[in-house]
Design an enzyme around this catalytic site. Structure first.
Site, PDB file in Angstrom:
ATOM      1  N   GLU A 278     -33.506  23.298 -68.484  1.00 20.10           N
ATOM      2  CA  GLU A 278     -32.951  22.784 -67.216  1.00 20.10           C
ATOM      3  C   GLU A 278     -33.703  21.528 -66.774  1.00 20.10           C
ATOM      4  O   GLU A 278     -33.104  20.571 -66.282  1.00 20.10           O
ATOM      5  CB  GLU A 278     -33.011  23.847 -66.119  1.00 20.10           C
ATOM      6  CG  GLU A 278     -32.174  25.095 -66.385  1.00 20.10           C
ATOM      7  CD  GLU A 278     -30.702  24.783 -66.593  1.00 20.10           C
ATOM      8  OE1 GLU A 278     -30.178  23.882 -65.914  1.00 20.10           O
ATOM      9  OE2 GLU A 278     -30.078  25.435 -67.450  1.00 20.10           O
ATOM     10  N   ASP A 359     -32.201  20.443 -74.859  1.00 19.85           N
ATOM     11  CA  ASP A 359     -32.834  21.348 -75.821  1.00 19.85           C
ATOM     12  C   ASP A 359     -34.047  20.685 -76.463  1.00 19.85           C
ATOM     13  O   ASP A 359     -35.092  21.311 -76.630  1.00 19.85           O
ATOM     14  CB  ASP A 359     -31.839  21.744 -76.928  1.00 19.85           C
ATOM     15  CG  ASP A 359     -30.930  22.890 -76.501  1.00 19.85           C
ATOM     16  OD1 ASP A 359     -31.129  23.431 -75.391  1.00 19.85           O
ATOM     17  OD2 ASP A 359     -30.021  23.250 -77.279  1.00 19.85           O
TER      18      ASP A 359
HETATM   19 ZN   LIG Z   1     -27.863  22.753 -70.306  1.00 24.28          ZN
END
Ligand SMILES: [Zn+2]
Length: 424
Positions: A278, A359
């Site tokens: 996030e 990521d």
């Molecule tokens: Zn995401």
């Protein structure tokens, strides 16, 4: 020159045909792979769980077919079927003030569409979600939510529509620039007040209490150089057992929200990895980029609407005889998706690019293996399909396919330590 009506009908057939084809492809693909999970998941997802995900996806897709038929019928009914014209006639006899009649047309359109779609939403929640063990809501709670959503929608949408229609009527040639400014202001205001004013009307938000987890998270926020109004836990479990985490708000109001269901599903290391993902969205300024893109696109849309608003063929081609500002707005926003749907792979691609970036950020800030195991756990617990149809995925998926996402993360793992499969 083909008439506008025939262009609209062609776009209508292309878009609905495409949607049907994609959904059928997805159903066939998931069905064909229901007994064979991808190799990368053979150790971490038991066959029974994989089969459950396939059955869940198929059940949702079958409702998707019905939804598609309903969506097409509504669009046709409102336009060439004469529905909007009838709504306009009814409101202009009931309300003598044209501005207020216009507000009535737009609110009426929204309420009728919502009412038509209600039974399917009810079926999704109380048949499918219940059948697969995800539903935690009672019909009473569902209706209370619906009532609240409708009232908030009317309270926010009513004045906004009134202001927009008033500007359209009074500002002459440049009305669309004024409406654009109002629309931008409205969105920024909504983004700012949503986390602290609107979301708490539906859920309870409490500051994260778990001491160890809190320390871990604060250390991570420090490392990432992130200052938020806090990390909150939301009682998502009151509606569903699906787990999630999200990032919301603007400026000082931004916060990170974990569903309580997610916290109970994941280990502290996994939670840290999800939070790092996030934060990756924040660090790469994904929210700001999206808002910027939305503003540019809405300016283009409004300029287009300004060109169409006084063109008789636009109304007649869509089955409407009266020419009012409210009808122009209604027709434009009803029919625009039909013309734009074939372009949706572009938006999905943009979104998947952001997911890969977040990521990569999480992999660098924590351990890639933790995010992998967190994702596997979430795919499994949410019964998310690991084998979507590639073309369907191209159009609809905001997140990369499980296999690609895990594969990418594992390529980062190879430089650190090997991945540990989670235990069932
Ligand atoms: Zn995401």
């Amino acid at each position: 020159m083909p008439s506008f009506q025939s262009i609209f009908l062609a776009a209508f057939c292309i878009t609905f045909g495409l949607k049907l084809w994609l959904l059928l492809r997805q159903m066939r693909h998931v069905w064909q792979h229901k007994d064979t999970p991808p190799n990368a998941f053979a150790d971490s997802i038991p066959l029974a769980e994989h089969q459950k995900a396939a059955a869940y996806t198929l059940a949702k897709s079958r409702v998707g077919l019905l939804n598609l038929a309903l969506e097409g019928a509504l669009l046709y009914g409102f336009t060439l079927g004469g529905g909007l014209q009838r709504l306009q006639d009814a409101l202009s006899t009931m309300v003598s003030q044209p501005l207020l009649a216009g507000v009535g047309v737009l609110l009426g359109l929204t309420l009728i569409s919502g009412a038509v779609e209600l039974p399917l939403n009810f079926y999704r929640q109380f048949r499918i979600e219940t059948q697969f063990g995800f539903n935690r809501q009672t019909p009473g709670g569902f209706l209370a939510d619906l009532l609240k959503q409708t009232l908030i929608g009317l309270a926010l949408g009513g004045p906004l529509i009134l202001l927009v229609l008033w500007l359209m009527g009074i500002m002459g040639e440049t009305w669309w620039l004024w409406v654009w400014a109002v629309w931008m202001g409205f969105n920024l205001l909504l983004l700012t007040v949503y986390p602290t004013v609107i979301a708490p009307l539906f859920n309870k938000f409490t500051p994260l209490e778990d001491r160890d987890l809190k320390q871990r998270i604060e250390a991570l926020l420090e490392r990432a150089g992130f200052h938020a109004s806090g990390v909150f836990v939301m009682d998502g479990s009151r509606r569903s057992s699906h787990g999630n985490a999200y990032f919301t708000g603007l400026g000082k109001n931004k916060r990170i929200v974990f569903y309580d269901t997610l916290l109970s599903q994941l280990t502290p290391e996994q939670i840290e990895a999800v939070l790092a993902h996030e934060l990756g969205h924040f660090k790469h300024r994904h929210i700001v980029k999206r808002i910027g893109l939305m503003f540019v696109l809405s300016l283009v849309m409004l300029a287009l609407l300004a060109a169409l608003k006084d063109a008789g063929w636009f109304y007649q081609g869509l089955g409407v005889a009266s020419q009012t500002n409210a009808l122009a707005l209604a027709l434009f926003f009803l029919t625009l998706p039909v013309f734009l749907f074939p372009l949706s792979p572009l938006m999905s691609l943009y979104s998947r690019k952001h997911e890969f970036e977040a990521d990569a950020f999480a992999a660098a800030l924590t351990h890639p293996g933790h995010l992998v195991s967190a994702l596997v756990r979430l795919y499994r617990d949410n019964a998310a399909t690991l084998t979507p149809d590639p073309v369907y995925s191209l159009f609809y998926d905001s997140h990369p396919k499980a296999v690609e996402r895990i594969g990418k993360l594992e390529s980062y793992t190879q430089v650190s330590q090997p991945l540990q499969p989670i235990q069932a």
